[in-house]
Write a protein that holds these residues in place. Structure first.
Motif, PDB file in Angstrom:
ATOM      1  N   PRO A 130     105.605 -43.746  86.247  1.00  0.00           N
ATOM      2  CA  PRO A 130     104.087 -43.513  87.266  1.00  0.00           C
ATOM      3  C   PRO A 130     103.375 -43.332  86.570  1.00  0.00           C
ATOM      4  O   PRO A 130     102.031 -43.322  87.648  1.00  0.00           O
ATOM      5  CB  PRO A 130     104.385 -41.929  86.721  1.00  0.00           C
ATOM      6  N   GLY A 131     102.679 -44.446  85.258  1.00  0.00           N
ATOM      7  CA  GLY A 131     101.355 -44.287  84.995  1.00  0.00           C
ATOM      8  C   GLY A 131     100.634 -45.817  85.826  1.00  0.00           C
ATOM      9  O   GLY A 131     100.020 -46.031  86.210  1.00  0.00           O
ATOM     10  N   ILE A 181      95.633 -41.763 100.723  1.00  0.00           N
ATOM     11  CA  ILE A 181      97.042 -40.855 100.852  1.00  0.00           C
ATOM     12  C   ILE A 181      98.547 -41.454 101.052  1.00  0.00           C
ATOM     13  O   ILE A 181      99.243 -40.885 100.579  1.00  0.00           O
ATOM     14  CB  ILE A 181      96.456 -39.825 101.840  1.00  0.00           C
ATOM     15  N   PRO A 182      98.235 -41.925 101.979  1.00  0.00           N
ATOM     16  CA  PRO A 182      99.560 -42.149 102.054  1.00  0.00           C
ATOM     17  C   PRO A 182     100.488 -43.437 101.625  1.00  0.00           C
ATOM     18  O   PRO A 182     101.426 -43.191 101.041  1.00  0.00           O
ATOM     19  CB  PRO A 182      99.785 -43.342 103.494  1.00  0.00           C
ATOM     20  N   LEU A 183      99.252 -44.058 100.881  1.00  0.00           N
ATOM     21  CA  LEU A 183      99.511 -45.316  99.631  1.00  0.00           C
ATOM     22  C   LEU A 183      99.764 -44.625  98.501  1.00  0.00           C
ATOM     23  O   LEU A 183     101.402 -44.633  97.601  1.00  0.00           O
ATOM     24  CB  LEU A 183      98.468 -45.861  98.934  1.00  0.00           C
ATOM     25  N   ARG A 184      99.437 -43.521  97.920  1.00  0.00           N
ATOM     26  CA  ARG A 184      99.740 -42.448  96.980  1.00  0.00           C
ATOM     27  C   ARG A 184     101.360 -41.418  96.951  1.00  0.00           C
ATOM     28  O   ARG A 184     101.848 -41.710  96.461  1.00  0.00           O
ATOM     29  CB  ARG A 184      98.529 -41.107  96.828  1.00  0.00           C
ATOM     30  N   ARG A 185     101.480 -41.421  98.554  1.00  0.00           N
ATOM     31  CA  ARG A 185     102.866 -40.470  98.722  1.00  0.00           C
ATOM     32  C   ARG A 185     103.851 -41.422  98.312  1.00  0.00           C
ATOM     33  O   ARG A 185     104.910 -41.545  98.536  1.00  0.00           O
ATOM     34  CB  ARG A 185     102.838 -39.861 100.649  1.00  0.00           C
ATOM     35  N   MET A 186     103.494 -43.099  99.601  1.00  0.00           N
ATOM     36  CA  MET A 186     104.471 -44.283  99.239  1.00  0.00           C
ATOM     37  C   MET A 186     104.781 -44.112  97.760  1.00  0.00           C
ATOM     38  O   MET A 186     106.170 -44.957  97.337  1.00  0.00           O
ATOM     39  CB  MET A 186     103.973 -45.346  99.723  1.00  0.00           C
ATOM     40  N   TRP A 239      97.730 -36.476  89.983  1.00  0.00           N
ATOM     41  CA  TRP A 239      96.761 -37.568  89.526  1.00  0.00           C
ATOM     42  C   TRP A 239      95.070 -38.266  89.748  1.00  0.00           C
ATOM     43  O   TRP A 239      93.783 -39.189  90.396  1.00  0.00           O
ATOM     44  CB  TRP A 239      97.158 -39.101  89.073  1.00  0.00           C
ATOM     45  N   ILE A 240      94.840 -36.931  91.206  1.00  0.00           N
ATOM     46  CA  ILE A 240      93.993 -37.179  92.052  1.00  0.00           C
ATOM     47  C   ILE A 240      92.952 -37.147  91.632  1.00  0.00           C
ATOM     48  O   ILE A 240      91.437 -37.942  91.971  1.00  0.00           O
ATOM     49  CB  ILE A 240      94.071 -36.158  93.208  1.00  0.00           C
ATOM     50  N   PRO A 241      92.140 -36.403  90.981  1.00  0.00           N
ATOM     51  CA  PRO A 241      91.033 -36.392  90.199  1.00  0.00           C
ATOM     52  C   PRO A 241      90.312 -37.727  89.562  1.00  0.00           C
ATOM     53  O   PRO A 241      89.509 -38.833  89.209  1.00  0.00           O
ATOM     54  CB  PRO A 241      90.633 -35.739  88.475  1.00  0.00           C
ATOM     55  N   LEU A 242      91.282 -38.878  89.123  1.00  0.00           N
ATOM     56  CA  LEU A 242      91.722 -40.178  88.731  1.00  0.00           C
ATOM     57  C   LEU A 242      90.741 -41.150  90.010  1.00  0.00           C
ATOM     58  O   LEU A 242      89.842 -41.463  89.700  1.00  0.00           O
ATOM     59  CB  LEU A 242      92.201 -40.383  88.602  1.00  0.00           C
ATOM     60  N   PHE A 243      91.232 -41.022  91.035  1.00  0.00           N
ATOM     61  CA  PHE A 243      91.670 -41.569  91.932  1.00  0.00           C
ATOM     62  C   PHE A 243      89.916 -41.275  92.656  1.00  0.00           C
ATOM     63  O   PHE A 243      89.213 -41.777  93.376  1.00  0.00           O
ATOM     64  CB  PHE A 243      92.454 -41.400  93.350  1.00  0.00           C
TER      65      PHE A 243
END
Length: 84
Positions: A3-4, A47-52, A59-63
């Motif tokens: 995941p990291g 968003i699609p990349l994160r979901r894919m 991890w959203i705060p980092l993004f």
């Protein structure tokens, strides 16, 4: 893939995608429609990349931080360097 590592890939893509949009944003009138588009349009790809890659919401705060950094650096790339 851990995941990291997947989160690191999304973060790198977020930064690199926001660089050209930061350059574009720096040349626009602040708070205009296109200025807002320059800030928010990269989200349509992240968003699609994160979901894919199945990266969870934690991890959203980092993004967001990385996206802001890409926008800021992109804006600075547009301005001429200050000569002293």
């Amino acid at each position: 893939m851990t995941p990291g590592i997947r989160a690191l890939i999304v973060a790198a893509a977020t930064f690199l995608l926001n660089l050209p949009f930061g350059v574009w944003r720096a040349g626009l009138r602040k708070f205009s429609f296109l200025w807002v588009v320059a800030i928010h349009f990269p989200v349509l790809f992240i968003i699609p990349l994160r979901r894919m890659l199945d990266v969870n919401h934690g991890w959203i705060p980092l993004f967001i931080t990385v996206a802001v950094g890409g926008q800021i650096l992109g804006g600075r790339l547009r301005r001429p360097p200050v000569v002293t």
